[in-house]
Write a protein that holds these residues in place. Structure first.
Motif, PDB file in Angstrom:
ATOM      1  N   ARG A   1       3.389  -1.708  27.986  1.00 41.24           N
ATOM      2  CA  ARG A   1       2.529  -2.075  26.872  1.00 41.24           C
ATOM      3  C   ARG A   1       1.739  -0.855  26.380  1.00 41.24           C
ATOM      4  N   ALA A   2       1.848  -0.570  25.092  1.00 41.54           N
ATOM      5  CA  ALA A   2       1.044   0.506  24.505  1.00 41.54           C
ATOM      6  C   ALA A   2      -0.419   0.065  24.499  1.00 41.54           C
ATOM      7  N   VAL A   3      -1.318   0.999  24.819  1.00 39.41           N
ATOM      8  CA  VAL A   3      -2.745   0.656  24.789  1.00 39.41           C
ATOM      9  C   VAL A   3      -3.481   1.697  23.953  1.00 39.41           C
ATOM     10  N   PRO A   4      -4.625   1.314  23.368  1.00 38.75           N
ATOM     11  CA  PRO A   4      -5.393   2.272  22.567  1.00 38.75           C
ATOM     12  C   PRO A   4      -5.881   3.425  23.441  1.00 38.75           C
ATOM     13  N   PRO A   5      -6.075   4.612  22.855  1.00 40.10           N
ATOM     14  CA  PRO A   5      -6.581   5.754  23.621  1.00 40.10           C
ATOM     15  C   PRO A   5      -7.890   5.388  24.319  1.00 40.10           C
ATOM     16  N   GLY A   6      -8.079   5.870  25.518  1.00 44.54           N
ATOM     17  CA  GLY A   6      -9.310   5.585  26.249  1.00 44.54           C
ATOM     18  C   GLY A   6      -9.201   4.383  27.163  1.00 44.54           C
ATOM     19  N   GLN A   7      -8.204   3.550  26.905  1.00 40.19           N
ATOM     20  CA  GLN A   7      -7.986   2.385  27.771  1.00 40.19           C
ATOM     21  C   GLN A   7      -7.407   2.886  29.098  1.00 40.19           C
ATOM     22  N   PRO A   8      -8.044   2.527  30.229  1.00 37.43           N
ATOM     23  CA  PRO A   8      -7.619   3.119  31.499  1.00 37.43           C
ATOM     24  C   PRO A   8      -6.360   2.491  32.111  1.00 37.43           C
ATOM     25  N   ASN A   9      -6.058   1.264  31.711  1.00 35.99           N
ATOM     26  CA  ASN A   9      -4.971   0.539  32.372  1.00 35.99           C
ATOM     27  C   ASN A   9      -3.960  -0.010  31.369  1.00 35.99           C
ATOM     28  N   SER A  10      -2.748  -0.237  31.880  1.00 35.17           N
ATOM     29  CA  SER A  10      -1.750  -0.937  31.078  1.00 35.17           C
ATOM     30  C   SER A  10      -0.894  -1.758  32.038  1.00 35.17           C
ATOM     31  N   ALA A  11       0.188  -2.297  31.532  1.00 34.80           N
ATOM     32  CA  ALA A  11       1.077  -3.092  32.375  1.00 34.80           C
ATOM     33  C   ALA A  11       2.496  -2.907  31.889  1.00 34.80           C
ATOM     34  N   SER A  12       3.440  -3.092  32.800  1.00 36.29           N
ATOM     35  CA  SER A  12       4.833  -3.054  32.378  1.00 36.29           C
ATOM     36  C   SER A  12       5.521  -4.354  32.762  1.00 36.29           C
ATOM     37  N   PHE A  13       6.542  -4.651  31.990  1.00 36.98           N
ATOM     38  CA  PHE A  13       7.235  -5.932  32.087  1.00 36.98           C
ATOM     39  C   PHE A  13       8.744  -5.697  32.097  1.00 36.98           C
ATOM     40  N   MET A  14       9.467  -6.639  32.625  1.00 39.01           N
ATOM     41  CA  MET A  14      10.927  -6.516  32.675  1.00 39.01           C
ATOM     42  C   MET A  14      11.516  -7.811  33.233  1.00 39.01           C
TER      43      MET A  14
END
Ligand SMILES: [Cu+2]
Length: 161
Positions: free
Chosen positions: A38-51
């Protein structure tokens, strides 16, 4: 070397010899479909991936973790409802039953990427390594994708007075 050092060396040696053959390992068998981050806005510390994980084997396999050079830590997470609130929590493993397909998707299971070390630019690919209970690994390149926010129900324009 003292006896403690010797026994540690011995167990290290046994561990190395005791590695399972890679031929039938989960990393060779499990098929990953449509991985993305998942693309996140700059400064966002976390994201997630899916599959989607497909296990064509007769026997079950178990996903026990993940890692990525794009994040300090990657954890297996799921979402649960607690007191009417959607919360994320860490899970120790994800069972992959034989002949079955398990989806990691928004609102459910995901690979949490904590402490992003790089910008997640849509279209670029992020390397992700999946770790299985049998000690094997599977590397995938997950493209970064922008997720559209789902329209809330009842958000249509009011036509009645
Ligand atoms: Cu999470």
């Amino acid at each position: 070397m003292n006896s403690l050092g010797n026994s540690m060396l011995l167990s290290l040696l046994l561990f190395t010899i005791g590695q399972p053959a890679m031929a039938d390992s989960a990393g060779d068998i499990i098929m990953v479909q449509d991985p993305y981050v998942r693309a996140v806005p700059p400064g966002q510390p976390n994201s997630a991936s899916f599959m989607s994980l497909h296990n064509p084997d007769e026997q079950g396999h178990v996903l026990i973790g993940a890692s990525s050079p794009a994040a300090e830590v990657a954890e297996l997470h799921t979402h649960t409802m607690e007191g009417g609130m959607m919360r994320m929590r860490k899970v120790e493993k994800v069972d992959l039953p034989g002949g079955d397909r398990v989806s990691l998707e928004p609102g459910g299971l995901h690979v949490m990427m904590i402490g992003l070390k790089q910008k997640l630019v849509p279209g670029e690919k992020v390397p992700l390594t999946l770790l299985f209970e049998d000690g094997s690994q599977l590397k995938v390149d997950a493209p970064v994708r922008k997720l559209q926010m789902r329209m809330k129900q009842g958000e249509h324009k009011g036509m009645m007075h």
